[in-house]
Write a protein that holds these residues in place. Structure first.
Motif, PDB file in Angstrom:
ATOM      1  N   ALA A  72       0.847  -1.206   0.000  1.00 55.35           N
ATOM      2  CA  ALA A  72       0.000   0.000   0.000  1.00 55.35           C
ATOM      3  C   ALA A  72       0.876   1.248   0.000  1.00 55.35           C
ATOM      4  CB  ALA A  72      -0.937  -0.010   1.214  1.00 55.35           C
ATOM      5  N   HIS A  74       3.617   1.599  -1.284  1.00 55.18           N
ATOM      6  CA  HIS A  74       4.227   1.766  -2.602  1.00 55.18           C
ATOM      7  C   HIS A  74       3.197   2.103  -3.671  1.00 55.18           C
ATOM      8  CE1 HIS A  74       7.755   0.203  -0.601  1.00 55.18           C
ATOM      9  NE2 HIS A  74       8.471   0.565  -1.642  1.00 55.18           N
ATOM     10  N   GLY A  75       1.966   2.388  -3.247  1.00 58.21           N
ATOM     11  CA  GLY A  75       0.969   2.875  -4.191  1.00 58.21           C
ATOM     12  C   GLY A  75       0.108   1.802  -4.824  1.00 58.21           C
ATOM     13  N   LEU A  76       0.229   0.551  -4.383  1.00 56.81           N
ATOM     14  CA  LEU A  76      -0.600  -0.513  -4.939  1.00 56.81           C
ATOM     15  C   LEU A  76      -1.960  -0.532  -4.232  1.00 56.81           C
ATOM     16  CD1 LEU A  76       0.665  -2.455  -7.093  1.00 56.81           C
ATOM     17  CD2 LEU A  76       2.384  -1.405  -5.647  1.00 56.81           C
TER      18      LEU A  76
ATOM     19  N   VAL B  21       4.229   1.726  -9.725  1.00 58.66           N
ATOM     20  CA  VAL B  21       2.820   2.082  -9.932  1.00 58.66           C
ATOM     21  C   VAL B  21       2.422   2.093 -11.412  1.00 58.66           C
ATOM     22  CG1 VAL B  21       2.688   3.415  -7.799  1.00 58.66           C
ATOM     23  CG2 VAL B  21       3.333   4.560  -9.918  1.00 58.66           C
ATOM     24  N   ILE B  82       3.721   7.981  -1.395  1.00 60.83           N
ATOM     25  CA  ILE B  82       4.038   6.730  -2.084  1.00 60.83           C
ATOM     26  C   ILE B  82       5.552   6.527  -2.034  1.00 60.83           C
ATOM     27  CG2 ILE B  82       3.869   5.472  -4.262  1.00 60.83           C
ATOM     28  CD1 ILE B  82       1.173   6.171  -3.015  1.00 60.83           C
ATOM     29  N   ALA B  83       5.971   5.343  -1.600  1.00 56.38           N
ATOM     30  CA  ALA B  83       7.399   5.032  -1.558  1.00 56.38           C
ATOM     31  C   ALA B  83       7.864   4.565  -2.937  1.00 56.38           C
ATOM     32  CB  ALA B  83       7.667   3.943  -0.522  1.00 56.38           C
TER      33      ALA B  83
END
Lengths: 314, 314
Positions: A72, A74-76, B21, B82-83
């Protein structure tokens, strides 16, 4: 069917007092899932999902919860575990290990389009790329040792033709050279009912409780077998190629993966044939669990053996 | 107006290659905000917001980004950073410190209802409760030292009546006993344009770049002055009481807070009167920044002084 442990509004109010998400507005059981008890929780601040773990050992839960949090972050679009006021994800509710996660939008699609398979390929590549930096490792609980154990247990129950198929495939799988395959964090159960679609976008990937450290290609094969197949077990090249090309664009396949591909598709089919045979011959007692037909995956395995070049990696 | 630094699709594609992403689908500047350059970024996997920091010093950014991540992790609807694939939130794009965050649903509401003020009260209590476990601290850059500096700079420019008002209020504020007030992580700028409404729900709280460690009651006062006031500077008791009761239900006010309340409402009004006076008399050069009318907060301050018991804490 899937609320094995009831939770009362009073219990839920007490539980929420340990969080910073406001007060209980609504609590509703979710009639899906076969492993855990799930609830929709609406508060004055937002909408969440509560999961009570019925069978996953408590000691294994941090691997899954921190993985979901990592992805999450990492933007997923995966359910993000909610930390309580002590900064912990995992608590205890109604005597069970319990966690709240963000509620994602969308619903599963059992007849995915070519465009959806393309988006799913990009999503799986994103999961694998983000998973590279996840610090925890966990063996695949459905790996080689389990495969041998499960096969030994069900072999006596099989008709002669199925027994021969299984024994021959075990030999092939023992011989597969995995040494050069890229390994990482995989979902390992990315079936159609574990993806929520919000229109044409992936709204959520759920159910990470088979996630583990294993060959990325195994994840690709499990996913493709379910998403890009026809009811007779054959693959649909249009959906399969859209899925693989989108994945390849973000996480390019290696030469070793191209070589291992036909055997990996068979390994993925075998894994689910075996677990369904296990469930079929030894249904868990006292649970109203839907036992899925093992033959579906026997047919997928047979077709992958008969048509090894049906779909190649890009 | 608020894209001070342009970003090309080529730059964005390169930047996204460092994330998990997916690939760029659309890049669009956002015409709002006065401090940073903001863009909507749509990829094959999701929708995000890109922020390029134009004035916040890079060294201060981790405080804000980790705070947003902390609050999101606790279930609050705030933009989650976001990482990238190196596990970092903060990068550099077009020569600026840059971050991508999740894109939240909703739009701001400039004429909030009583029900919305009630929900906002619960939200602010949730922010304060979740912020208790945030490990980083940061002084309020608009605290006492700034207040004295800003006042000294603008006093010569004021008309005699305003000068007398400001000088008298500075004396009152120097005398306010804060020792017993609960301190924690506060937003410090929770105006109506920093909250996104998704129907009747708070879809998002944004713009954390004044967040700091200070009296929780100051945050309550800043928020109430903006959300529960009328255009003549007086408070609307219906909205104010709904807001305060909802907050109090989740984070009860203390006796010391009840005593400090009338002076804290004035402090919150003074803080924005002063910063607007600063902007008015020393507009930042070369930027097309909207200079807001300082008189609005002078009237709020006057009204809070004239009607100290207009709204009491529960």
């Amino acid at each position: 069917m899937s609320v094995f442990t009831p939770v009362t509004p009073e219990q839920m109010r007490d539980w929420l007092a340990g969080y910073a998400v406001g007060r209980l507005a609504e609590l509703r059981g979710i009639e899906a899932g076969v492993q855990n008890s799930n609830f929709f929780v609406t508060t004055t601040l937002g909408r969440y999902v509560l999961t009570l773990f019925e069978s996953v050992p408590r000691a294994e839960l941090p691997y899954y919860l921190h993985l979901m949090a990592h992805l999450a972050r990492h933007g997923l679009p995966v359910p993000a575990p909610i930390a309580n006021r002590d900064n912990d994800y995992l608590g205890t509710l109604a005597g069970r290990p319990a966690v709240m996660v963000t509620r994602l939008a969308g619903r599963s699609e059992m007849a995915p389009s070519v465009a959806q398979c393309e988006r799913l390929g990009a999503m799986l590549a994103g999961l694998h790329l983000a998973g590279m930096s996840y610090g925890r490792r966990q063996d695949n609980s459905r790996g080689p040792a389990w495969r041998e154990r499960a096969a030994a247990a069900v072999l006596p129950q099989l008709a002669p033709g199925d027994r021969a198929l299984l024994e021959a495939e075990l030999i092939v799988q023992r011989g597969l050279d995995e040494l050069d395959l890229p390994v990482g964090t995989i979902h390992a159960d990315l079936f159609r009912d574990n993806v929520l679609w919000d229109g044409e976008h992936v709204g959520g990937v759920i159910d990470f409780y088979f996630a583990c450290t294993d060959a990325l290609l195994f994840d690709v094969a499990v996913t493709l077998n379910d998403w890009c197949g026809r009811t007779d077990g054959t693959l649909d090249p249009a959906r399969a190629n859209a899925f693989l090309l989108a994945y390849h664009a973000d996480r390019p396949f290696t030469r070793a993966e191209r070589e291992a591909w036909p055997a990996m598709l068979r390994r993925a089919a075998l894994r689910f044939w075996l677990s369904r045979l296990e469930d079929f011959h030894r249904p868990r007692e006292g649970e109203m669990v839907l036992v899925k037909n093992p033959d579906e995956f026997r047919e997928i395995l047979r077709t992958r053996i008969a048509q090894p070049g049906a779909v190649r990696l890009p």
